[in-house]
Design a protein around this motif. Structure first.
Motif: not given
Length: 297
Positions: A21-32
């Motif tokens: 879950s934490q990795r997915e949240k980080l990925r969502a931030r960085l993708d922007k």
């Protein structure tokens, strides 16, 4: 007492789900965020944070949206440089913590913003017997949370102001595998170049793209006549760049105004872009952008 080997699965901790879950949240931030650039040096005292702040100012001046992550958890200074004090309250929403806003609208997140007062130290543990490995793990976790929990929004550039030491790049590369590259910063002294040489070697071995080498404080600029003079005794960093096979981004002369707030509360570059040092910062930004564009093509 049962050991971990005696437990089935994760023992009910749901740790795997939490990590995912934490990795997915980080990925969502960085993708922007389009481009992530780390600025580092093997040692402290080379003006890395001042260079980072003014590179950000130059990028904003050219119409880019920019954020800075102060990855120097134990000695943060970006807040001071961008005029962000403890009176700027963090806004917590359902989508995380909104990044702070410094001079020129630059987004910022720093450990300084989480402390009760400007002179409060970062205390990782009250246990005097804590090992360096345990503290390092806590630092790594804190860095991940600063990235993942901060609502950066959409940015053209996220600059990462790294702490001294080449070992910290391991954490950043793990968190941001798509890192556009690293800008190495040195001063013209044998000691600084000796240490930054090790940093360059390590990044090459890790496969971290090196954008190039900046030689900060290469000269000093007289505030009265604008003439340049020699500030440090040492070898030309251009020779080090050639030896290591990396780009030489250029020399940035020392100007006493670089690390001071301007009369309007802005950054040095914003009000002194036509100065010798201002033009050198702009040339460094040209090199960074060119490297990223060539890499993308």
């Amino acid at each position: 007492m049962k050991t971990y080997e005696d437990l089935a699965g994760d023992g009910g901790s749901n740790i795997i789900s939490q990590v995912v879950s934490q990795r997915e949240k980080l990925r969502a931030r960085l993708d922007k965020i389009k481009h992530k650039v780390a600025l580092m040096s093997g040692k402290g005292g080379v003006g890395k944070s001042s260079i980072t702040a003014n590179i950000a100012a130059c990028l904003v001046d050219r119409g880019h949206s920019v954020g800075i992550l102060d990855a120097d958890l134990n000695g943060p200074s970006i807040c001071h440089l961008l005029g962000v004090g403890n009176d700027q309250k963090l806004v917590i929403t359902d989508d995380g913590i909104n990044a702070g806003e410094g001079a020129m609208g630059i987004k910022i997140m720093s450990m300084d913003m989480l402390l009760s007062s400007p002179d409060s130290p970062v205390m990782w543990t009250d246990d005097a017997g804590a090992t360096s490995t345990w503290v390092s793990t806590m630092e790594s976790t804190a860095l991940r949370e600063l990235l993942a929990d901060t609502n950066w929004g959409e940015l053209d550039y996220l600059l990462i102001d790294m702490p001294p030491g080449s070992d910290r790049m391991d954490n950043i590369r793990d968190l941001i595998p798509e890192l556009a590259g690293v800008v190495e910063i040195t001063i013209p002294s044998q000691l600084s170049q000796h240490i930054v040489s090790k940093s360059i070697t390590k990044n090459n071995k890790m496969g971290v793209p090196i954008i190039g080498l900046i030689e900060n404080m290469a000269t000093y600029v007289c505030p009265h006549c604008d003439k340049e003079g020699k500030l440090f005794e040492g070898e030309d960093a251009e020779q080090l760049s050639s030896k290591k096979g990396i780009n030489y981004i250029g020399k940035i002369p020392f100007d006493t105004r670089v690390s001071r707030k301007t009369a309007s509360g802005s950054l040095f570059y914003a009000e002194n872009k036509d100065s010798i040092t201002g033009k050198a910062i702009a040339q460094a930004v040209d090199s960074i952008i060119k490297f990223i564009e060539n890499k993308s093509n």
